[in-house]
Write an enzyme that holds these catalytic residues in place. Structure first.
Site, PDB file in Angstrom:
ATOM      1  N   LEU A  78       0.855  -1.174   0.000  1.00  0.00           N
ATOM      2  CA  LEU A  78       0.000   0.000   0.000  1.00  0.00           C
ATOM      3  C   LEU A  78       0.891   1.224   0.000  1.00  0.00           C
ATOM      4  O   LEU A  78       1.929   1.233   0.666  1.00  0.00           O
ATOM      5  CB  LEU A  78      -0.903   0.039   1.248  1.00  0.00           C
ATOM      6  CG  LEU A  78      -1.938  -1.070   1.440  1.00  0.00           C
ATOM      7  CD1 LEU A  78      -2.661  -0.876   2.775  1.00  0.00           C
ATOM      8  CD2 LEU A  78      -2.934  -1.100   0.297  1.00  0.00           C
ATOM      9  N   ASP A  79       0.511   2.261  -0.730  1.00  0.00           N
ATOM     10  CA  ASP A  79       1.253   3.516  -0.662  1.00  0.00           C
ATOM     11  C   ASP A  79       1.298   3.998   0.783  1.00  0.00           C
ATOM     12  O   ASP A  79       0.409   3.710   1.588  1.00  0.00           O
ATOM     13  CB  ASP A  79       0.582   4.593  -1.520  1.00  0.00           C
ATOM     14  CG  ASP A  79       0.796   4.385  -3.007  1.00  0.00           C
ATOM     15  OD1 ASP A  79       1.595   3.499  -3.378  1.00  0.00           O
ATOM     16  OD2 ASP A  79       0.159   5.105  -3.801  1.00  0.00           O
ATOM     17  N   LYS A  80       2.302   4.798   1.078  1.00  0.00           N
ATOM     18  CA  LYS A  80       2.485   5.316   2.432  1.00  0.00           C
ATOM     19  C   LYS A  80       1.219   5.971   2.974  1.00  0.00           C
ATOM     20  O   LYS A  80       0.820   5.733   4.117  1.00  0.00           O
ATOM     21  CB  LYS A  80       3.641   6.316   2.442  1.00  0.00           C
ATOM     22  CG  LYS A  80       3.850   7.036   3.763  1.00  0.00           C
ATOM     23  CD  LYS A  80       4.921   8.102   3.633  1.00  0.00           C
ATOM     24  CE  LYS A  80       4.968   8.974   4.864  1.00  0.00           C
ATOM     25  NZ  LYS A  80       5.937  10.095   4.719  1.00  0.00           N
TER      26      LYS A  80
END
Length: 293
Positions: A131-133
């Site tokens: 997942l993106d940050k």
């Protein structure tokens, strides 16, 4: 006994990040730099500094190395929110703002490291997907290599299935559909660019509810590309609320309003079906409340 070391920045070091100076010129490992960072043992010109801070000639870095027998106390002590666990895998609620695995910018403040430290290093934690940050929600980790391999195979065969909840700007003419586009990374740009010749992206969406000037949308991806949902929604004329990188309005939320809310998979050895649902976090709830207020 703690040891201190003072480094005066030479012309050769000028412009490098602090972590690069410590790595190249002192030979410190990533773990050693992380221990210094989390113990507050790095001062730049007498003040605390990020390890990404660039340095200038004649400035001074002061390092205070922690005692070796207290090193364990320097590891991240955050307690992960574990939603499911068995002998082979872990599913957690990853908060927005936390990377899912280590990177050059995040040496030891990622969810993978939080888990590693929570279990005391009893086994290696392996992320399955990412997942993106700034994206919140369900994140899957394997506890061993055979599990990681089998879960990755499930991803490739679309047995492992994720769904996301997104809050996007505007209203879709078609309330349910599929977006197909090609995504490319261009040198010098953080955002992905939609253009011919890039990586194929297939994104399915369905509008759940419409608000004052935004829509709550269920999204699933057939392919898995970096920024696929964020770039695809912007391409469709509906950037995610809060997604500054792709033209989203940041007045009511300061991060991309995207949350992994549903995860389906099979236990890698028993084939038992595992289904986890997770409601959207408070910042996305607050955004919707403001849109209806």
């Amino acid at each position: 006994m703690k040891k201190t070391l003072e480094i005066k920045i030479s012309e050769e070091m000028n412009g490098l990040a602090i972590k690069a100076v410590l790595s190249r010129f002192l030979g410190l490992s990533r773990r050693e730099i992380s221990r210094l960072k989390f113990s507050g043992g790095i001062l730049y010109n007498g003040e605390s500094a990020r390890v990404t801070q660039p340095v200038s000639t004649d400035d001074v870095i002061l390092l205070t190395f922690p005692d070796q027998d207290t090193a364990a106390a320097l590891l991240i002590d955050s307690k992960p929110e574990i939603l499911y666990e068995d002998h082979d895998l872990i599913i957690v609620n990853k908060p927005s703002g936390m990377p899912c695995h280590p990177s050059h910018e995040h040496l030891d403040d990622d969810m993978g490291t939080v888990l590693q430290n929570y279990y005391g290093g009893a086994f290696k934690v392996r992320p399955v997907g990412r997942l993106d940050k700034d994206v919140s929600g369900l994140m899957l980790y394997a506890k061993n290599q055979p599990s990681a391999a089998r879960l990755s195979k499930q991803r490739n065969e679309l047995i492992l299935h994720k769904e996301y909840t997104a809050i996007v700007q505007g209203f879709f003419e078609e309330k349910k559909g599929r977006l197909t586009y090609s995504l490319s990374k261009e040198s010098g740009r953080r955002e992905r660019v939609i253009k011919e010749g890039g990586q194929l992206c297939i994104t399915d969406y369905e509008v759940i509810e419409e608000y004052e000037n935004c829509s709550k949308v269920r999204v699933s991806i057939i392919t898995g590309r970096t920024h696929q949902i964020r770039a695809g929604m912007a391409y469709a004329g509906h950037p995610l609320c809060g997604d500054r990188l792709y033209g989203g309005d940041t007045s009511l939320i300061r991060r991309a309003a995207l949350h992994c809310s549903h995860l389906e998979l099979k236990q890698p050895f028993t084939n038992e079906k595992i289904v986890i649902d997770l409601e959207i976090p408070d910042d996305m709830k607050a955004l919707l409340n403001k849109k209806t207020g």
